[in-house]
Design a protein around this motif. Structure first.
Motif, PDB file in Angstrom:
ATOM      1  N   THR A  30      35.102  37.996  47.859  1.00  0.00           N
ATOM      2  CA  THR A  30      35.121  39.305  47.202  1.00  0.00           C
ATOM      3  C   THR A  30      34.272  39.231  45.941  1.00  0.00           C
ATOM      4  O   THR A  30      34.448  38.335  45.108  1.00  0.00           O
ATOM      5  CB  THR A  30      36.559  39.713  46.843  1.00  0.00           C
ATOM      6  OG1 THR A  30      37.320  39.799  48.050  1.00  0.00           O
ATOM      7  CG2 THR A  30      36.584  41.058  46.136  1.00  0.00           C
ATOM      8  N   MET A  31      33.365  40.179  45.796  1.00  0.00           N
ATOM      9  CA  MET A  31      32.463  40.178  44.637  1.00  0.00           C
ATOM     10  C   MET A  31      33.241  40.394  43.346  1.00  0.00           C
ATOM     11  O   MET A  31      34.161  41.217  43.289  1.00  0.00           O
ATOM     12  CB  MET A  31      31.400  41.266  44.788  1.00  0.00           C
ATOM     13  CG  MET A  31      30.398  40.999  45.880  1.00  0.00           C
ATOM     14  SD  MET A  31      29.190  42.337  45.971  1.00  0.00           S
ATOM     15  CE  MET A  31      28.083  41.686  47.209  1.00  0.00           C
ATOM     16  N   ASP A  32      32.848  39.668  42.329  1.00  0.00           N
ATOM     17  CA  ASP A  32      33.423  39.810  40.998  1.00  0.00           C
ATOM     18  C   ASP A  32      32.531  40.764  40.206  1.00  0.00           C
ATOM     19  O   ASP A  32      31.402  40.402  39.854  1.00  0.00           O
ATOM     20  CB  ASP A  32      33.475  38.440  40.324  1.00  0.00           C
ATOM     21  CG  ASP A  32      33.985  38.510  38.884  1.00  0.00           C
ATOM     22  OD1 ASP A  32      34.297  39.614  38.407  1.00  0.00           O
ATOM     23  OD2 ASP A  32      34.062  37.447  38.246  1.00  0.00           O
ATOM     24  N   PRO A  33      32.990  41.992  39.909  1.00  0.00           N
ATOM     25  CA  PRO A  33      32.133  42.952  39.209  1.00  0.00           C
ATOM     26  C   PRO A  33      31.716  42.483  37.818  1.00  0.00           C
ATOM     27  O   PRO A  33      30.694  42.920  37.290  1.00  0.00           O
ATOM     28  CB  PRO A  33      32.983  44.224  39.145  1.00  0.00           C
ATOM     29  CG  PRO A  33      34.387  43.780  39.383  1.00  0.00           C
ATOM     30  CD  PRO A  33      34.314  42.552  40.230  1.00  0.00           C
ATOM     31  N   THR A  34      32.507  41.578  37.228  1.00  0.00           N
ATOM     32  CA  THR A  34      32.163  41.053  35.909  1.00  0.00           C
ATOM     33  C   THR A  34      30.920  40.174  35.967  1.00  0.00           C
ATOM     34  O   THR A  34      30.191  40.053  34.976  1.00  0.00           O
ATOM     35  CB  THR A  34      33.343  40.228  35.344  1.00  0.00           C
ATOM     36  OG1 THR A  34      34.515  41.026  35.378  1.00  0.00           O
ATOM     37  CG2 THR A  34      33.083  39.789  33.916  1.00  0.00           C
ATOM     38  N   GLY A 158      27.688  32.095  45.011  1.00  0.00           N
ATOM     39  CA  GLY A 158      26.820  32.918  44.168  1.00  0.00           C
ATOM     40  C   GLY A 158      25.453  33.075  44.797  1.00  0.00           C
ATOM     41  O   GLY A 158      24.899  32.122  45.365  1.00  0.00           O
ATOM     42  N   PHE A 159      24.925  34.285  44.727  1.00  0.00           N
ATOM     43  CA  PHE A 159      23.640  34.599  45.350  1.00  0.00           C
ATOM     44  C   PHE A 159      22.805  35.467  44.408  1.00  0.00           C
ATOM     45  O   PHE A 159      23.347  36.254  43.636  1.00  0.00           O
ATOM     46  CB  PHE A 159      23.845  35.382  46.655  1.00  0.00           C
ATOM     47  CG  PHE A 159      24.693  34.694  47.676  1.00  0.00           C
ATOM     48  CD1 PHE A 159      24.121  33.926  48.670  1.00  0.00           C
ATOM     49  CD2 PHE A 159      26.076  34.822  47.646  1.00  0.00           C
ATOM     50  CE1 PHE A 159      24.908  33.290  49.619  1.00  0.00           C
ATOM     51  CE2 PHE A 159      26.882  34.199  48.587  1.00  0.00           C
ATOM     52  CZ  PHE A 159      26.290  33.426  49.574  1.00  0.00           C
ATOM     53  N   GLU A 190      28.421  36.879  41.938  1.00  0.00           N
ATOM     54  CA  GLU A 190      29.349  35.765  42.108  1.00  0.00           C
ATOM     55  C   GLU A 190      30.577  36.332  42.819  1.00  0.00           C
ATOM     56  O   GLU A 190      31.073  37.397  42.442  1.00  0.00           O
ATOM     57  CB  GLU A 190      29.736  35.208  40.744  1.00  0.00           C
ATOM     58  CG  GLU A 190      30.696  34.045  40.774  1.00  0.00           C
ATOM     59  CD  GLU A 190      31.010  33.543  39.372  1.00  0.00           C
ATOM     60  OE1 GLU A 190      32.177  33.189  39.124  1.00  0.00           O
ATOM     61  OE2 GLU A 190      30.084  33.501  38.526  1.00  0.00           O
ATOM     62  N   ALA A 191      31.015  35.636  43.836  1.00  0.00           N
ATOM     63  CA  ALA A 191      32.133  36.141  44.636  1.00  0.00           C
ATOM     64  C   ALA A 191      33.081  35.002  44.956  1.00  0.00           C
ATOM     65  O   ALA A 191      32.664  33.843  45.074  1.00  0.00           O
ATOM     66  CB  ALA A 191      31.593  36.768  45.941  1.00  0.00           C
ATOM     67  N   SER A 192      34.356  35.334  45.097  1.00  0.00           N
ATOM     68  CA  SER A 192      35.370  34.312  45.323  1.00  0.00           C
ATOM     69  C   SER A 192      36.309  34.714  46.446  1.00  0.00           C
ATOM     70  O   SER A 192      36.503  35.903  46.707  1.00  0.00           O
ATOM     71  CB  SER A 192      36.202  34.078  44.054  1.00  0.00           C
ATOM     72  OG  SER A 192      35.398  33.599  42.997  1.00  0.00           O
ATOM     73  N   VAL A 193      36.890  33.710  47.078  1.00  0.00           N
ATOM     74  CA  VAL A 193      37.967  33.965  48.042  1.00  0.00           C
ATOM     75  C   VAL A 193      39.217  34.328  47.253  1.00  0.00           C
ATOM     76  O   VAL A 193      39.582  33.640  46.288  1.00  0.00           O
ATOM     77  CB  VAL A 193      38.212  32.726  48.920  1.00  0.00           C
ATOM     78  CG1 VAL A 193      39.428  32.932  49.816  1.00  0.00           C
ATOM     79  CG2 VAL A 193      36.988  32.402  49.761  1.00  0.00           C
ATOM     80  N   GLN A 194      39.825  35.429  47.621  1.00  0.00           N
ATOM     81  CA  GLN A 194      40.992  35.901  46.894  1.00  0.00           C
ATOM     82  C   GLN A 194      42.229  35.049  47.189  1.00  0.00           C
ATOM     83  O   GLN A 194      42.425  34.618  48.339  1.00  0.00           O
ATOM     84  CB  GLN A 194      41.286  37.360  47.229  1.00  0.00           C
ATOM     85  CG  GLN A 194      40.158  38.308  46.850  1.00  0.00           C
ATOM     86  CD  GLN A 194      39.929  38.338  45.352  1.00  0.00           C
ATOM     87  OE1 GLN A 194      40.713  38.893  44.601  1.00  0.00           O
ATOM     88  NE2 GLN A 194      38.832  37.725  44.916  1.00  0.00           N
ATOM     89  N   LYS A 195      43.042  34.829  46.190  1.00  0.00           N
ATOM     90  CA  LYS A 195      44.296  34.109  46.385  1.00  0.00           C
ATOM     91  C   LYS A 195      45.248  34.971  47.208  1.00  0.00           C
ATOM     92  O   LYS A 195      45.180  36.200  47.181  1.00  0.00           O
ATOM     93  CB  LYS A 195      44.942  33.782  45.032  1.00  0.00           C
ATOM     94  CG  LYS A 195      44.163  32.776  44.207  1.00  0.00           C
ATOM     95  CD  LYS A 195      44.875  32.496  42.902  1.00  0.00           C
ATOM     96  CE  LYS A 195      44.092  31.490  42.062  1.00  0.00           C
ATOM     97  NZ  LYS A 195      44.745  31.236  40.752  1.00  0.00           N
ATOM     98  N   ALA A 196      46.117  34.331  47.958  1.00  0.00           N
ATOM     99  CA  ALA A 196      47.091  35.059  48.773  1.00  0.00           C
ATOM    100  C   ALA A 196      47.913  35.992  47.881  1.00  0.00           C
ATOM    101  O   ALA A 196      48.362  35.610  46.810  1.00  0.00           O
ATOM    102  CB  ALA A 196      48.020  34.073  49.475  1.00  0.00           C
ATOM    103  N   GLY A 197      48.059  37.233  48.349  1.00  0.00           N
ATOM    104  CA  GLY A 197      48.842  38.204  47.598  1.00  0.00           C
ATOM    105  C   GLY A 197      48.029  39.048  46.642  1.00  0.00           C
ATOM    106  O   GLY A 197      48.536  40.006  46.077  1.00  0.00           O
ATOM    107  N   GLU A 198      46.736  38.689  46.425  1.00  0.00           N
ATOM    108  CA  GLU A 198      45.915  39.491  45.508  1.00  0.00           C
ATOM    109  C   GLU A 198      45.254  40.637  46.255  1.00  0.00           C
ATOM    110  O   GLU A 198      45.013  40.564  47.439  1.00  0.00           O
ATOM    111  CB  GLU A 198      44.832  38.597  44.867  1.00  0.00           C
ATOM    112  CG  GLU A 198      45.377  37.628  43.853  1.00  0.00           C
ATOM    113  CD  GLU A 198      44.261  36.932  43.086  1.00  0.00           C
ATOM    114  OE1 GLU A 198      43.092  37.063  43.486  1.00  0.00           O
ATOM    115  OE2 GLU A 198      44.566  36.233  42.113  1.00  0.00           O
TER     116      GLU A 198
END
Length: 198
Positions: A30-34, A158-159, A190-198
């Motif tokens: 999921t992309m991090d808008p920050t 990151g791309f 920059e994008a990250s795999v979301q933690k469970a429950g987020e």
């Protein structure tokens, strides 16, 4: 032949194959808008090359390093995040002269193909939609890093990417060609795999 040893060997090979398969599975980030920005740059009557930022970007990236063709990208760019650092100009860009943001509040990109393009490079073909007009666009992407984010301890990627579009293709042609029809897009995310429950 020792049947138990053979069974243990088969079991070990099966477990190794399963582990390798699990490690090779594609991840959706999921992309991090920050830490994501889309920058548009154009030429203004030959005098300058101003830019505008498209912030508040949302989206997902599915990346499979072992089968790049299984990768995909979906992005939403709310025009509320448009920022040229000049408020009056932002209002003009959002007006019916250009993006008509009240009627068309967002632009979108959805990939149709992802291909390897050399070491650490990707060619991402997709549909860009602005003002309900959809045109094919090719992004030349660089893989900056794929690994674990030390702040979240989650998988991250990151791309950077660049593309050139013609604004007249999307009903944004005011003042063209004196103000250049071609607009260069530069993207960093920059994008990250979301933690469970987020």
């Amino acid at each position: 032949m020792n049947i138990n040893r053979l069974s243990r060997g088969v079991l070990a090979a099966t477990l190794l194959a399963a582990s390798a398969s699990a490690l090779a599975a594609p991840l959706t980030y999921t992309m991090d808008p920050t830490h994501t920005d889309v920058v548009a740059q154009w030429n203004h009557f030959g005098f300058s090359n101003p830019i505008a930022h498209f912030g508040q970007v949302e989206g997902t990236i599915t990346y499979d390093p072992d089968n790049v063709a299984a990768s995909s990208v979906e992005v939403v760019m709310p025009l509320a995040g448009l920022d040229s650092h000049v408020a009056k100009f932002d209002e003009h860009l959002r007006s019916a002269d250009f993006f008509d943001a009240e009627k068309f509040p967002r632009a979108t990109f959805k990939s149709t193909a992802v291909e390897p393009a050399g070491e650490g490079k990707l060619k991402i073909t997709g549909d860009l939609t602005i003002k309900d007009i959809t045109k094919p666009v090719v992004l030349d992407a660089t893989i900056n890093k794929v690994g674990t984010n030390p702040m979240t301890n989650q998988p991250a990627a990151g791309f950077d990417a660049v593309a050139t579009i013609k604004r007249t293709d999307f009903g944004l042609g005011m003042y063209a060609p004196n103000v250049s029809d071609e607009v260069q897009l530069r993207i960093t995310t920059e994008a990250s795999v979301q933690k469970a429950g987020e």
